[in-house]
Scaffold this motif. Sequence first.
Motif, PDB file in Angstrom:
ATOM      1  N   PHE A  11      -4.782 -27.079  19.145  1.00  0.00           N
ATOM      2  CA  PHE A  11      -5.953 -27.718  19.754  1.00  0.00           C
ATOM      3  C   PHE A  11      -7.114 -26.744  19.842  1.00  0.00           C
ATOM      4  O   PHE A  11      -8.249 -27.065  19.472  1.00  0.00           O
ATOM      5  CB  PHE A  11      -5.605 -28.250  21.154  1.00  0.00           C
ATOM      6  CG  PHE A  11      -6.824 -28.546  21.987  1.00  0.00           C
ATOM      7  CD1 PHE A  11      -7.549 -29.711  21.786  1.00  0.00           C
ATOM      8  CD2 PHE A  11      -7.266 -27.641  22.946  1.00  0.00           C
ATOM      9  CE1 PHE A  11      -8.691 -29.977  22.535  1.00  0.00           C
ATOM     10  CE2 PHE A  11      -8.409 -27.900  23.695  1.00  0.00           C
ATOM     11  CZ  PHE A  11      -9.117 -29.073  23.488  1.00  0.00           C
ATOM     12  N   TRP A  12      -6.858 -25.542  20.329  1.00  0.00           N
ATOM     13  CA  TRP A  12      -7.931 -24.567  20.506  1.00  0.00           C
ATOM     14  C   TRP A  12      -8.484 -24.077  19.172  1.00  0.00           C
ATOM     15  O   TRP A  12      -9.702 -23.864  19.039  1.00  0.00           O
ATOM     16  CB  TRP A  12      -7.454 -23.392  21.357  1.00  0.00           C
ATOM     17  CG  TRP A  12      -7.355 -23.752  22.803  1.00  0.00           C
ATOM     18  CD1 TRP A  12      -6.218 -23.878  23.545  1.00  0.00           C
ATOM     19  CD2 TRP A  12      -8.443 -24.070  23.672  1.00  0.00           C
ATOM     20  NE1 TRP A  12      -6.521 -24.258  24.830  1.00  0.00           N
ATOM     21  CE2 TRP A  12      -7.885 -24.381  24.937  1.00  0.00           C
ATOM     22  CE3 TRP A  12      -9.814 -24.127  23.516  1.00  0.00           C
ATOM     23  CZ2 TRP A  12      -8.656 -24.734  26.032  1.00  0.00           C
ATOM     24  CZ3 TRP A  12     -10.602 -24.487  24.604  1.00  0.00           C
ATOM     25  CH2 TRP A  12     -10.030 -24.781  25.842  1.00  0.00           C
ATOM     26  N   SER A  15     -10.665 -26.977  17.911  1.00  0.00           N
ATOM     27  CA  SER A  15     -11.839 -27.177  18.762  1.00  0.00           C
ATOM     28  C   SER A  15     -12.849 -26.049  18.594  1.00  0.00           C
ATOM     29  O   SER A  15     -14.064 -26.288  18.552  1.00  0.00           O
ATOM     30  CB  SER A  15     -11.416 -27.283  20.233  1.00  0.00           C
ATOM     31  OG  SER A  15     -10.568 -28.395  20.425  1.00  0.00           O
ATOM     32  N   MET A  85     -16.142 -29.618  24.473  1.00  0.00           N
ATOM     33  CA  MET A  85     -14.824 -29.004  24.379  1.00  0.00           C
ATOM     34  C   MET A  85     -14.023 -29.267  25.657  1.00  0.00           C
ATOM     35  O   MET A  85     -12.808 -29.518  25.617  1.00  0.00           O
ATOM     36  CB  MET A  85     -14.968 -27.503  24.132  1.00  0.00           C
ATOM     37  CG  MET A  85     -13.675 -26.821  23.715  1.00  0.00           C
ATOM     38  SD  MET A  85     -13.887 -25.033  23.436  1.00  0.00           S
ATOM     39  CE  MET A  85     -15.071 -25.051  22.094  1.00  0.00           C
ATOM     40  N   SER A  88     -12.637 -32.776  25.590  1.00  0.00           N
ATOM     41  CA  SER A  88     -11.486 -32.817  24.685  1.00  0.00           C
ATOM     42  C   SER A  88     -10.258 -32.174  25.333  1.00  0.00           C
ATOM     43  O   SER A  88      -9.140 -32.677  25.187  1.00  0.00           O
ATOM     44  CB  SER A  88     -11.815 -32.082  23.380  1.00  0.00           C
ATOM     45  OG  SER A  88     -12.917 -32.675  22.749  1.00  0.00           O
ATOM     46  N   TRP A  89     -10.491 -31.070  26.045  1.00  0.00           N
ATOM     47  CA  TRP A  89      -9.367 -30.387  26.698  1.00  0.00           C
ATOM     48  C   TRP A  89      -8.732 -31.272  27.769  1.00  0.00           C
ATOM     49  O   TRP A  89      -7.496 -31.346  27.877  1.00  0.00           O
ATOM     50  CB  TRP A  89      -9.840 -29.075  27.316  1.00  0.00           C
ATOM     51  CG  TRP A  89      -8.749 -28.326  28.028  1.00  0.00           C
ATOM     52  CD1 TRP A  89      -7.756 -27.583  27.468  1.00  0.00           C
ATOM     53  CD2 TRP A  89      -8.535 -28.280  29.438  1.00  0.00           C
ATOM     54  NE1 TRP A  89      -6.930 -27.064  28.439  1.00  0.00           N
ATOM     55  CE2 TRP A  89      -7.387 -27.479  29.668  1.00  0.00           C
ATOM     56  CE3 TRP A  89      -9.200 -28.831  30.528  1.00  0.00           C
ATOM     57  CZ2 TRP A  89      -6.895 -27.225  30.930  1.00  0.00           C
ATOM     58  CZ3 TRP A  89      -8.712 -28.571  31.802  1.00  0.00           C
ATOM     59  CH2 TRP A  89      -7.571 -27.777  32.000  1.00  0.00           C
ATOM     60  N   ALA A 108      -6.663 -35.625  21.570  1.00  0.00           N
ATOM     61  CA  ALA A 108      -7.898 -34.830  21.495  1.00  0.00           C
ATOM     62  C   ALA A 108      -8.518 -34.904  20.104  1.00  0.00           C
ATOM     63  O   ALA A 108      -9.745 -34.982  19.958  1.00  0.00           O
ATOM     64  CB  ALA A 108      -7.604 -33.382  21.872  1.00  0.00           C
ATOM     65  N   GLN A 112     -12.184 -36.287  19.196  1.00  0.00           N
ATOM     66  CA  GLN A 112     -13.170 -35.463  18.506  1.00  0.00           C
ATOM     67  C   GLN A 112     -13.586 -36.053  17.161  1.00  0.00           C
ATOM     68  O   GLN A 112     -14.612 -35.663  16.600  1.00  0.00           O
ATOM     69  CB  GLN A 112     -12.631 -34.036  18.323  1.00  0.00           C
ATOM     70  CG  GLN A 112     -12.501 -33.287  19.642  1.00  0.00           C
ATOM     71  CD  GLN A 112     -12.038 -31.854  19.483  1.00  0.00           C
ATOM     72  OE1 GLN A 112     -12.550 -30.943  20.108  1.00  0.00           O
ATOM     73  NE2 GLN A 112     -11.048 -31.621  18.645  1.00  0.00           N
ATOM     74  N   SER A 121     -21.531 -34.137  22.410  1.00  0.00           N
ATOM     75  CA  SER A 121     -21.139 -32.727  22.407  1.00  0.00           C
ATOM     76  C   SER A 121     -21.992 -31.873  21.482  1.00  0.00           C
ATOM     77  O   SER A 121     -21.757 -30.662  21.366  1.00  0.00           O
ATOM     78  CB  SER A 121     -19.665 -32.591  22.001  1.00  0.00           C
ATOM     79  OG  SER A 121     -19.458 -33.027  20.672  1.00  0.00           O
TER      80      SER A 121
END
Length: 502
Positions: A11-12, A15, A85, A88-89, A108, A112, A121
């Motif tokens: 995910f990170w 993102s 972000m 999404s988190w 997520a 996105q 965003s």
Amino acid sequence: MKPKISYSAAFWIASLAIALAKIIFLLRPEIDLFTEEAQYWLWSKNLAWHYYSKPPLVAYLNFLSTSVFGINEFAVRLIPIIFGMGTSWITFRFGSYLHGEKIGFWSAMILQAMPFWWMISTFHTTDTALTFFWTATFYLLFKALKENKKRFWVFAGITAAIGLMAKAAMLLVLPFLILYLIQEGKFGRRLKNLILFTLLLSLGFIPILVWNFQNDFITFKHLANLAGAGEGQSSAFSIGKSLESFGGYLEGQLAMVSVFLLPLIFGAIKQVFKFRSQEKFYLILPALLTFFGFGFLSLFKEALVNWPVFTYAGLAILSSAWVAEQTDFWRKMRNYGVAISLGLPLLILLPDITFFKSIPPIKKGEKQLFKRMSGYDPLAERVEFLQDSLQLDEVFIFSETYHMASELSFYLEAHPQTYMLNMGARKNQFDLWPGMEQFVGKDNTGIFVSWNYDSPGEFAEFDSLLYEEKFQVYFRGDSLRAAKIQVWKNLKEFNPYQPETY
């Protein structure tokens, strides 16, 4: 077989890669701030409890970021990147809370991939913070209901109060919550916590009430006008026009969630009504309320495409969970849908590395897409050049729209307070600030800049015209549009249009 990296790490990585692409976009020299972004930044130079059309959070966020990073595009657009972000988190955490990190990750990613998420965003509007705080409140309320812990009600009340300071639409959390509790059959048992939540939420209403009490409740009149209840709004009802308006609204909403993801969303919604589930009903209820609520309004008044989208995060979680229960065909549909829906915005935002966007029809489309975000920086440079070359002192700069006035204030080197000469527009924030009347008979020089008019006309009379020109601006080497620049000496009379509508 275990994945090589965790879903949290994936995910990170995804993102942060998207965030990097947005930073590259804001560094493109031909792209300026969107006109609404410039307006909200100008609010931050005039801090107040509230503003004509919106609560104050967007201005204070701009004030904070520009105080740290200086007045530049990066400082303004860093905020939506961070909040996007964050939204999404929270969606990742919510999906993980319900079904595990795999579902959380795809929740997520689906979010996105939705165009509305890219909008909130990438560009700093009031929907940026609203969507984040709504999603946070939405998640915390679910935990409050699920775990029956008072602290989650408190946290949800605080995030809702902050969200209300972003946009008044945050108030829709109350009918959503009340309807959910009624159908759940536990309204009485939850009443004390509901009251606590409502009291905390109402704290965010204080700045709105204080400022509007001091300003003749002008925001409420503005909102009534948007809803079709203001003065001069009555007109003959036309079924044809109403259906056309609703059709445009529906088309906009389908586009906001991506046509490539619609099969997943429709499948997930169908399952909610086929198999009764409190959890799934909770996820879909906010989107249904706002979608149909603003859809009904669109039958009588234009409903902007962005109005309901702040509640759509639940659709991403529903879709992710639904796909996990389907065949490999649907998982491939999800993968392709997410990949295409992510790839198209990246293709639009990133520079023309592959020269694909140099194909004439595509280049023309990009030019139209970014028309309202181009030309202001070179226009401000031209205004500064004229001030120097004509050796002008005691200058004030004005336009007939708040869009142009706000953009010039941002891009002029000294970031001066600019002014709007109302030549037929509805009321806006400039009507509440000191205006050009302060320059009447003061032997100042006024610089008029406009995309639309050749002169201020009868609305502002000066002693003499010192200089005028048509200044052409370009987008990637192609002519975009021309602005009229006039330099006037000594404002004698100031007779702006007096709007009656809000």
